[in-house]
Design a protein around this motif. Structure first.
Motif, PDB file in Angstrom:
ATOM      1  N   UNK A 125       0.795  -1.220   0.000  1.00 11.06           N
ATOM      2  CA  UNK A 125       0.000   0.000   0.000  1.00 11.06           C
ATOM      3  C   UNK A 125       0.826   1.267   0.000  1.00 11.06           C
ATOM      4  N   UNK A 126       2.106   1.156   0.226  1.00  9.20           N
ATOM      5  CA  UNK A 126       2.948   2.354   0.282  1.00  9.20           C
ATOM      6  C   UNK A 126       3.112   3.011  -1.083  1.00  9.20           C
ATOM      7  N   UNK A 127       2.869   2.257  -2.154  1.00 10.85           N
ATOM      8  CA  UNK A 127       2.950   2.840  -3.497  1.00 10.85           C
ATOM      9  C   UNK A 127       1.904   3.939  -3.636  1.00 10.85           C
ATOM     10  N   UNK A 128       0.664   3.641  -3.202  1.00  9.94           N
ATOM     11  CA  UNK A 128      -0.399   4.650  -3.242  1.00  9.94           C
ATOM     12  C   UNK A 128      -0.137   5.761  -2.230  1.00  9.94           C
ATOM     13  N   UNK A 129       0.364   5.390  -1.053  1.00  9.71           N
ATOM     14  CA  UNK A 129       0.580   6.366   0.012  1.00  9.71           C
ATOM     15  C   UNK A 129       1.620   7.406  -0.378  1.00  9.71           C
ATOM     16  N   UNK A 130       2.614   7.008  -1.154  1.00 11.73           N
ATOM     17  CA  UNK A 130       3.649   7.968  -1.585  1.00 11.73           C
ATOM     18  C   UNK A 130       3.055   9.060  -2.464  1.00 11.73           C
ATOM     19  N   UNK A 131       1.968   8.756  -3.151  1.00 14.92           N
ATOM     20  CA  UNK A 131       1.325   9.754  -3.999  1.00 14.92           C
ATOM     21  C   UNK A 131       0.379  10.649  -3.199  1.00 14.92           C
ATOM     22  N   UNK A 132      -0.176  10.105  -2.108  1.00  8.26           N
ATOM     23  CA  UNK A 132      -1.158  10.848  -1.317  1.00  8.26           C
ATOM     24  C   UNK A 132      -0.502  11.720  -0.253  1.00  8.26           C
ATOM     25  N   UNK A 133       0.543  11.216   0.377  1.00 11.33           N
ATOM     26  CA  UNK A 133       1.123  11.869   1.551  1.00 11.33           C
ATOM     27  C   UNK A 133       1.584  13.316   1.315  1.00 11.33           C
ATOM     28  N   UNK A 134       2.092  13.701   0.112  1.00 11.70           N
ATOM     29  CA  UNK A 134       2.491  15.108  -0.055  1.00 11.70           C
ATOM     30  C   UNK A 134       1.342  16.090   0.142  1.00 11.70           C
ATOM     31  N   UNK A 135       0.108  15.647  -0.073  1.00 12.62           N
ATOM     32  CA  UNK A 135      -1.039  16.545   0.091  1.00 12.62           C
ATOM     33  C   UNK A 135      -1.295  16.896   1.546  1.00 12.62           C
ATOM     34  N   UNK A 156      -6.854   8.183   6.209  1.00 11.00           N
ATOM     35  CA  UNK A 156      -7.613   6.951   6.065  1.00 11.00           C
ATOM     36  C   UNK A 156      -7.057   6.010   5.013  1.00 11.00           C
ATOM     37  N   UNK A 157      -6.202   6.522   4.128  1.00  9.85           N
ATOM     38  CA  UNK A 157      -5.592   5.695   3.088  1.00  9.85           C
ATOM     39  C   UNK A 157      -4.192   5.232   3.468  1.00  9.85           C
ATOM     40  N   UNK A 158      -3.778   5.498   4.695  1.00  7.89           N
ATOM     41  CA  UNK A 158      -2.468   5.032   5.165  1.00  7.89           C
ATOM     42  C   UNK A 158      -2.423   3.499   5.112  1.00  7.89           C
ATOM     43  N   UNK A 159      -1.346   2.908   4.577  1.00  8.54           N
ATOM     44  CA  UNK A 159      -1.243   1.446   4.548  1.00  8.54           C
ATOM     45  C   UNK A 159      -1.364   0.855   5.950  1.00  8.54           C
ATOM     46  N   UNK A 160      -2.363   0.004   6.145  1.00 11.58           N
ATOM     47  CA  UNK A 160      -2.653  -0.535   7.476  1.00 11.58           C
ATOM     48  C   UNK A 160      -3.212  -1.944   7.333  1.00 11.58           C
TER      49      UNK A 160
END
Length: 250
Positions: A125-135, A156-160
């Motif tokens: 899930x960190x692939x998606x999180x790397x795109x979201x986290x800068x926001x 809520x989209x943090x890899x968990x």
């Protein structure tokens, strides 16, 4: 889907929220600190008043977080439900049922620190999180309720691994609406813990990380998974056992 079917999902969220104490406790505590009103150093503010000023920010954060869970649940339930109807193969449905309950077993072991296999899923899930986290950067500090809500929606989209376990169950709900309802029940189960962390901070966080607490909560979640697997294998058939299973039997 009725309330009785959602109750086990709520309980799993409640028991599993000790995992949230470690993963989300830091940001909730930091957010509650920045949300406190700025007053002169000489001023004395009652503790109850300070906590009351923080509560709207905490609730806004959690509303955003649970909203993201519901969105993910709707996607999982809708997509998996459509694929299941197209396949119309009982064997495929049964495979998903075994997977959902195996994920609950894995979550129970994860909460007890007995097995860390779910951490492997979090890496994906960190692939998606790397795109979201800068926001998140423009939202810090989260000193207003709207910023807290937006921060929670992103968080809520943090890899968990715990959320992934719940989403696997939502996949079996059969529809987007039921998938969202299951994730709402799960999110509401985590709400008391994360609200308490915002109000009590590190004291509650440390208490929830104690080994006896983790083992008790892990065993509860593990039991749900074991009961579901037993029913899948045909070993547990009484109708009342449906109250103890998170996933509808195919």
């Amino acid at each position: 889907m009725n309330a009785a079917q959602l109750l086990p999902v709520f309980v799993v969220g409640l028991a599993g929220s000790i995992h949230c104490a470690g993963m989300c406790g830091g940001i909730v505590t930091a957010m509650s600190t920045t949300a406190k009103p700025r007053v002169p150093a000489s001023a004395v503010i009652p503790i109850t008043s300070a906590r009351a000023s923080v509560l709207p920010h905490i609730l806004s954060y959690n509303a955003g977080r649970i909203g993201s869970y519901m969105m993910a649940g709707a996607l999982a339930g809708g997509l998996a439900g459509g694929a299941r109807n197209m396949a119309a193969v009982a064997g495929v449905q049964l495979s998903f049922y075994w997977l959902a309950n195996a994920m609950l077993v894995a979550l129970g072991l994860h909460l007890m620190n007995a097995w860390r296999g779910l951490a492997v899923l979090e890496q994906g899930g960190r692939v998606l999180w790397r795109r979201i986290s800068p926001a998140m950067k423009p939202l810090m500090p989260a000193d207003t309720a709207p910023k807290s809500f937006a921060l929670g929606a992103l968080w809520g989209w943090l890899p968990c691994g715990m959320v992934y376990s719940a989403l696997t169950t939502a996949m079996l709900s059969g529809s987007a609406a039921d998938g969202a309802a299951m994730m709402l029940a799960f999110g509401l189960g985590t709400l008391p813990m994360l609200t308490g962390l915002g109000l009590l901070g590190a004291r509650l966080q440390h208490a929830m990380q104690r080994r006896p607490v983790r083992i008790a909560c892990g065993l509860l979640v593990l039991a749900f998974g074991v009961i579901g697997l037993a029913r899948a294998a045909g070993g547990v058939t009484p109708e009342w056992m449906n109250m103890l299973c998170l996933t509808p039997h195919p």
